[in-house]
Write an enzyme that holds these catalytic residues in place. Structure first.
Site, mmCIF file in Angstrom:
data_model
loop_
_atom_site.group_PDB
_atom_site.id
_atom_site.type_symbol
_atom_site.label_atom_id
_atom_site.label_comp_id
_atom_site.label_asym_id
_atom_site.label_seq_id
_atom_site.Cartn_x
_atom_site.Cartn_y
_atom_site.Cartn_z
ATOM 1 C CG HIS A 55 -1.866 -0.847 1.514
ATOM 2 N ND1 HIS A 55 -2.831 -1.499 0.650
ATOM 3 C CD2 HIS A 55 -1.551 -1.986 1.617
ATOM 4 C CE1 HIS A 55 -3.836 -1.900 0.959
ATOM 5 N NE2 HIS A 55 -3.076 -3.143 1.273
ATOM 6 C CG ASN A 128 -7.896 -4.605 0.648
ATOM 7 O OD1 ASN A 128 -7.617 -3.452 1.013
ATOM 8 N ND2 ASN A 128 -7.817 -5.572 1.085
ATOM 9 C CE1 TYR A 338 -2.695 -4.343 8.996
ATOM 10 C CE2 TYR A 338 -2.876 -2.285 8.303
ATOM 11 C CZ TYR A 338 -2.660 -3.544 7.492
ATOM 12 O OH TYR A 338 -2.967 -4.047 5.709
#
Ligand code: NDP
Length: 487
Positions: A55, A128, A338
């Site tokens: 990303h 997404n 993350y």
């Protein structure tokens, strides 16, 4: 008060000449004591931070979530508590596999990462534009992403690696089918849906838990490029979707999404015909219809891209009271990955950056120090807990029950493919496409697979065939594979 138009060094000293470095004689050499020259270049050398491994290319905007229907019987989350309630939002769109300068028009899933600045802290829904994913276990994520990145020898994208991995990972078939359909090349970030993809939970005031999936349905309508259009647009303007988003918002044409949720009562999960926590599967709308409950609007461009978009850090682990996780193995791995990625990329204090810190409440904790601490660092207040000096303390009303059902089973590495149906939903998708869309899907696949070794092509065509015979036959024909080669 200093003259705010006066150029200064980082320490605030006025700069008398920003055109000429300090040299001995008009032809040089330069003096090491020209600290302004050195500071400028040293700072410049450090302008880039590591780009995201996935990303990396993205665009973002601010806006709000506004509640339009009552969902309080399912969740006590304060941001969802009243019709009309507005919560500030920041949404970052992205492609997945390309580098920071790669083209927006790539055939790739699109990230749809939402940060909601609630009064109970930030709630991130990091989804997404597809309702499913290629994998269902995070242990495969690094392997998968390597197939989407560059070949270690040639530094080229590597279709053989992609199709080798996909053909050996049949759980990817559903997402592969979406990716090579028209929705693999959305016309812009505004003309696509967003999905939480994962199952999460909502918890109501009585402590009852429901499994939920979020769907963000574009009010601009779904619009996609054909492969040929995507190639052309990507070549003409690598940043077309970034530009489209910026210009739409700057022109007061604010993009909007209907926010819906599918809700599964916990008891259903036990006996449902598929694992509701499997990220490669959707919940059919016929079983769990969409319930619309909010609108998401983007109405403000960031003032500074690096500050707000590049430094934005989304984490599925950012939840608020009234929402919770699910046993989805991909989600569980992402809960670790993350924040770990942000600590590496942005540093230990990434959550204190203005884009990442809560806007509607004040974080109060005992985290201190670390590189680049600039928010006061807790000042002179007590830095341990428990303490006798009035520092922040836990509030038992927020104690979560991780899962309010019993999980009593053996710890093992369970084979996620055992007895799993990898084909029906990919076939359902193929069958709902119009005949001309099916043709484009097949053509896109054949185009992408043309350089791949024959044994890998055949292995993948066998998967298409298991999803739908016409699907497999179509790709085989387009690749010149004889039916006798198919299982
Ligand atoms: P439905 O007929 O109720 O829903 C079909 C869904 O397919 C709609 O949400 C539609 O989105 C979406 N769709 C249409 N074309 C495409 C495409 N090219 N790529 C991806 N999605 C597309 O059927 P079911 O709920 O029973 O699902 C059937 C199949 O539809 C699934 O196997 C799955 O592949 C796909 N799907 C299902 C979703 C779900 O959550 N149930 C979500 C998205 C896809 P739209 O309404 O925006 O046109």
């Amino acid at each position: 008060m200093a003259n705010n138009k006066r150029l200064t060094t980082s320490s605030g000293a006025p700069v008398g000449d920003n055109q000429n470095s300090l040299s001995i004689g008009p032809r040089g050499p330069l003096l090491l004591e020209d600290f302004h020259l050195i500071e400028k270049n040293a700072q410049f050398n450090r302008e880039r931070i590591p780009e995201r491994v996935v990303h990396a290319k993205g665009a973002g905007a601010y806006g709000y979530l506004r509640i339009t229907a009552d969902v309080t019987k399912y969740t006590k989350a304060s941001l969802f508590s009243e019709i009309g309630k507005k919560t500030e939002a920041f949404l970052r769109f992205s492609t997945v596999g390309g580098e920071k300068g790669s083209i927006d028009a790539a055939r790739d899933p699109r990230g749809f990462a939402l940060k909601l600045y609630t009064e109970d802290g930030n709630y991130d829904i990091v989804g997404n534009n597809t309702p499913v994913f290629f994998l269902r276990d995070g242990i495969k994520f690094p392997d998968f992403i390597k197939t989407q990145k560059r070949n270690p020898r040639t530094n080229l994208k590597d279709p053989t690696a992609m199709w080798d991995f996909w053909s050996l990972s049949p759980e990817s078939l559903h997402q592969v089918t979406i990716l090579f359909s028209d929705r693999g090349t959305p016309k812009s970030y505004r003309h696509m849906n967003g999905y939480s993809s994962h199952t999460f939970s909502w918890i109501n005031a009585q402590g009852e838990r429901f499994w939920v999936k979020y769907h963000f349905k574009t009010k601009q309508g779904i619009q996609n490029f054909t492969r040929e259009e995507a190639v052309k647009v990507g070549g003409e303007n690598p940043d077309h979707a970034t530009q489209d988003l910026h210009e739409a918002i700057a022109g007061d044409d604010f993009p909007r999404w209907r926010v819906c949720v599918q809700i599964m009562p916990m008891a259903d999960a036990e006996n449902y015909h598929l694992n509701p926590f499997d990220l490669t599967k959707i919940w059919p709308h016929g079983d769990y219809p969409l319930i619309e409950f909010a609108e998401l609007v983007l109405d403000r461009n960031p003032e500074n891209y690096f500050q707000d978009v590049e430094q934005s850090a989304f984490e599925p682990s950012n939840i608020v009271p009234g929402v919770g996780f699910s046993p989805d193995k991909m989600l569980q791995a992402r809960l670790f990955s993350y924040p770990d990625a942000h600590r590496y990329r942005l540093g230990a204090n990434y959550s204190t950056l203005p884009i990442n810190s809560p806007h509607a409440t004040e974080p109060q904790n005992y985290h201190r120090d670390g590189a680049m601490r600039f928010d006061g660092n807790g000042g002179s207040s007590v830095n341990y807990e428990p303490n006798s000096f009035g520092g922040p303390a836990e509030d038992p009303q927020y104690k979560e029950e991780a899962y309010n059902f019993e999980i009593n089973d053996r710890a093992a590495r369970y084979n996620h493919r055992d007895g799993n149906d990898e084909y029906t939903q990919a076939g359902d998708l193929f069958r709902l496409l119009t005949p001309d869309h099916q043709e484009r899907l097949i053509d896109n696949l054949a185009d992408a697979m043309q350089t791949v070794p024959r044994d890998i092509q055949v292995r993948q065509v066998n998967h298409f065939t298991k999803a739908d015979r016409r699907y497999g036959e179509g790709v085989a024909r387009a690749l010149g594979i004889d039916q006798s080669e198919i299982d």
